[in-house]
Design a protein around this motif. Structure first.
Motif, PDB file in Angstrom:
ATOM      1  N   SER A 316       0.853  -1.195   0.000  1.00  0.00           N
ATOM      2  CA  SER A 316       0.000   0.000   0.000  1.00  0.00           C
ATOM      3  C   SER A 316       0.884   1.240   0.000  1.00  0.00           C
ATOM      4  O   SER A 316       1.586   1.503   0.985  1.00  0.00           O
ATOM      5  N   GLU A 321      -1.752   8.081   4.714  1.00  0.00           N
ATOM      6  CA  GLU A 321      -1.439   7.026   5.682  1.00  0.00           C
ATOM      7  C   GLU A 321      -2.650   6.196   6.077  1.00  0.00           C
ATOM      8  O   GLU A 321      -2.572   4.965   6.173  1.00  0.00           O
ATOM      9  N   ASN A 324      -3.494   3.695   3.452  1.00  0.00           N
ATOM     10  CA  ASN A 324      -2.517   2.608   3.427  1.00  0.00           C
ATOM     11  C   ASN A 324      -2.738   1.622   4.574  1.00  0.00           C
ATOM     12  O   ASN A 324      -2.698   0.398   4.390  1.00  0.00           O
ATOM     13  N   ILE A 325      -2.957   2.164   5.758  1.00  0.00           N
ATOM     14  CA  ILE A 325      -3.149   1.308   6.936  1.00  0.00           C
ATOM     15  C   ILE A 325      -4.422   0.472   6.783  1.00  0.00           C
ATOM     16  O   ILE A 325      -4.418  -0.746   7.018  1.00  0.00           O
ATOM     17  N   SER A 327      -6.111  -0.333   3.987  1.00  0.00           N
ATOM     18  CA  SER A 327      -6.030  -1.310   2.893  1.00  0.00           C
ATOM     19  C   SER A 327      -5.152  -2.494   3.284  1.00  0.00           C
ATOM     20  O   SER A 327      -5.445  -3.642   2.926  1.00  0.00           O
ATOM     21  N   SER A 328      -4.091  -2.242   4.057  1.00  0.00           N
ATOM     22  CA  SER A 328      -3.229  -3.344   4.513  1.00  0.00           C
ATOM     23  C   SER A 328      -3.958  -4.243   5.497  1.00  0.00           C
ATOM     24  O   SER A 328      -3.869  -5.476   5.418  1.00  0.00           O
ATOM     25  N   THR A 339       1.792  -8.102   3.832  1.00  0.00           N
ATOM     26  CA  THR A 339       1.491  -6.731   3.436  1.00  0.00           C
ATOM     27  C   THR A 339       2.661  -5.824   3.814  1.00  0.00           C
ATOM     28  O   THR A 339       3.349  -6.072   4.818  1.00  0.00           O
ATOM     29  N   THR A 341       3.292  -1.563   4.199  1.00  0.00           N
ATOM     30  CA  THR A 341       2.512  -0.336   4.293  1.00  0.00           C
ATOM     31  C   THR A 341       3.429   0.879   4.306  1.00  0.00           C
ATOM     32  O   THR A 341       4.360   0.949   5.113  1.00  0.00           O
ATOM     33  N   ARG A 342       3.140   1.835   3.437  1.00  0.00           N
ATOM     34  CA  ARG A 342       3.880   3.101   3.448  1.00  0.00           C
ATOM     35  C   ARG A 342       3.325   3.998   4.551  1.00  0.00           C
ATOM     36  O   ARG A 342       2.136   4.275   4.611  1.00  0.00           O
ATOM     37  N   ILE A 357       0.374  -4.407  11.989  1.00  0.00           N
ATOM     38  CA  ILE A 357       1.066  -4.211  10.710  1.00  0.00           C
ATOM     39  C   ILE A 357       2.567  -4.206  10.995  1.00  0.00           C
ATOM     40  O   ILE A 357       3.106  -3.229  11.508  1.00  0.00           O
ATOM     41  N   SER A 360       6.341  -2.151   7.555  1.00  0.00           N
ATOM     42  CA  SER A 360       6.036  -0.785   7.153  1.00  0.00           C
ATOM     43  C   SER A 360       7.303  -0.117   6.655  1.00  0.00           C
ATOM     44  O   SER A 360       8.418  -0.473   7.045  1.00  0.00           O
TER      45      SER A 360
END
Length: 467
Positions: A316, A321, A324-325, A327-328, A339, A341-342, A357, A360
């Motif tokens: 993502s 943010e 991304n969080i 969707s992950s 996953t 995550t950016r 997560i 990252s």
């Protein structure tokens, strides 16, 4: 022009570093270096950003444009060891390096450059006119970080040293039969596998262990090993070592495009998702094998339709943010194997780990890591941050006049919070014991907590005794 002052530290043993830019990258570099007793001066046009620095860090701040030679002169560039141009403007960074080179040709100069067009003229930027030691592109750095992460799919962190001969990987201990074992006993249980546990992350606390420390189920273990032993270590610890084949990238910006291009070259089956229809059409025209989809990575029905459960990896990478969080988390809960995550704000990193997560990436933190080894003194060749910014793994060459050579490790008065992980002598990787002697020109991999890094630098550079 305005200056904010705090106490003036002694300059006798300090490196002087001038940083142009008080944004996230500049702030985190200044924070790291100030904590290591280095003299730091930060230049920026934003008084609020400077006040944040002055209120929280022991640094000098100067208000003004880094593209002004007068401001750079006031900042002390003429006497600086290192000049870092990390503002949000490529043009200001380039002009700042131009004047910094006039004021101090001998200083190490690094510039943050995000426009790919400038990268085409790397030779001109690093030549005599500007004499920039390194160009840092945060987008390129984050791609490198992700590439390292997917090299060992079961690893939460992955770094290479000595041209790839030595690996440092972060693995979660899932196998219950090893719980409660001391590190000495764990190595015996692993048989002929070459490994050393450099650090243990337990309940968000980083431990530099001794041989008598124990491991517990759920610990994140930072393991130093070689390529041939990684699959066996992953199996023993209960980590999956699955090859990546099917990838979903959420976010079709520059980073998403670069990552899709990289994954195409690796032979992965790639799907790239973006909300903007025009962007999707453009992406479909420039990518060769990637399937480009218009959609929302936080839409559960969309993810279900694209069979996210069959994905080996979901990355993502949007600029938001929260997107991304979410969707992950959705992808992980729907069955995606891994996953990434950016996360732009480094302050969020502990929070995303807390909600499950574990993989990252931060463009800013990736840029900071790339900068650090140019800042390190003496013979340090590369550095990698561990658990955000709490520790560093350093690769260095043992100098003949260093205080660490020609005597057993057990006789070296090494700073508390630092450990020699391994040595490389020629083509041989050596897992050290207390009787191991470091010889001149050995490559040394050292792991140090943040407070011990500056003492490790000093020990590598000159003979030094710690009190």
């Amino acid at each position: 022009m305005r200056s904010f002052w705090r106490r003036e530290p002694s300059k006798a043993t300090q490196s002087t570093i001038v940083i142009a830019g008080a944004g996230e990258v500049g702030f985190h570099i200044a924070k790291r270096l100030a904590s290591e007793n280095k003299q730091v001066v930060v230049v920026d046009q934003n008084p609020a950003a400077l006040r944040r620095l002055a209120d929280t860090l022991d640094v000098q701040t100067i208000e003004g444009s880094a593209s002004s030679p007068k401001i750079l002169d006031v900042a002390g560039v003429e006497d600086a060891d290192i000049f870092l141009a990390v503002t949000d403007s490529d043009e200001i960074n380039i002009i700042a390096c131009f004047f910094a080179n006039i004021l101090n040709p001998d200083a190490v100069k690094l510039a943050r450059i995000r426009n790919d067009e400038y990268s085409l003229y790397r030779d001109a930027l690093t030549g005599e006119t500007l004499n920039i030691s390194m160009l840092i592109n945060p987008e390129v750095e984050i791609i490198k970080t992700i590439e390292r992460m997917v090299t060992v799919p079961g690893a939460l962190e992955y770094s290479e040293f000595v041209g790839g001969k030595v690996k440092l990987i972060g693995l979660r201990l899932k196998e219950p039969r090893y719980a409660g074992l001391s590190l000495i006993k764990l190595r015996e249980e692993m048989g002929d596998v070459s490994l050393i546990i450099g650090a243990i992350l337990r309940n968000e606390r980083l431990i530099i262990p001794t041989g008598r420390d124990t491991v517990e189920q759920g610990d994140l273990l930072y393991v130093v090993t070689e390529d041939r032993d990684i699959p066996e270590i992953c199996r023993a610890f209960g980590c999956e070592h699955l090859a990546i084949r099917d990838v979903l990238i959420i976010g079709g910006g520059n980073i998403g495009l670069k990552l899709a291009t990289l994954f195409e070259r690796k032979g992965y089956h790639v799907k790239l998702v973006d909300k903007d229809e025009d962007r999707c059409q453009w992406l479909a025209g420039v990518l060769n094998k990637t399937i480009v989809l218009k959609g929302d990575g936080t839409d559960q029905d969309f993810l279900l339709e694209e069979n996210v459960a069959a994905m080996d990896l979901v990355v993502s990478l949007t600029g938001d943010e929260e997107t991304n969080i979410l969707s992950s988390l959705l992808s992980k809960n729907m069955g995606a194997k891994k996953t990434i995550t950016r996360v732009n704000k480094t302050a969020y990193l502990p929070l995303v780990r807390a909600i499950g997560i574990e993989h990252s990436v931060s463009p800013r933190l990736s840029a900071v890591n790339s900068i650090l080894h140019y800042v390190r003194k003496g013979s340090v060749l590369s550095t990698v941050s561990i658990k955000g910014e709490e520790a560093e793994a350093l690769e260095a060459i043992a100098l003949e006049k260093s205080g660490v050579v020609n005597k057993p490790l057990k006789e070296i008065d090494f700073p508390k919070g630092a450990i020699v992980l391994c040595l490389v002598r020629g083509d041989r990787v050596i897992v050290p014991t207390g009787d191991t002697v470091i010889l001149p020109e050995d490559r040394i991999i050292i792991l140090a907590l943040r407070h011990a890094v500056s003492k490790v630098e000093d020990a590598l550079a000159v003979k030094l005794e710690y009190v």
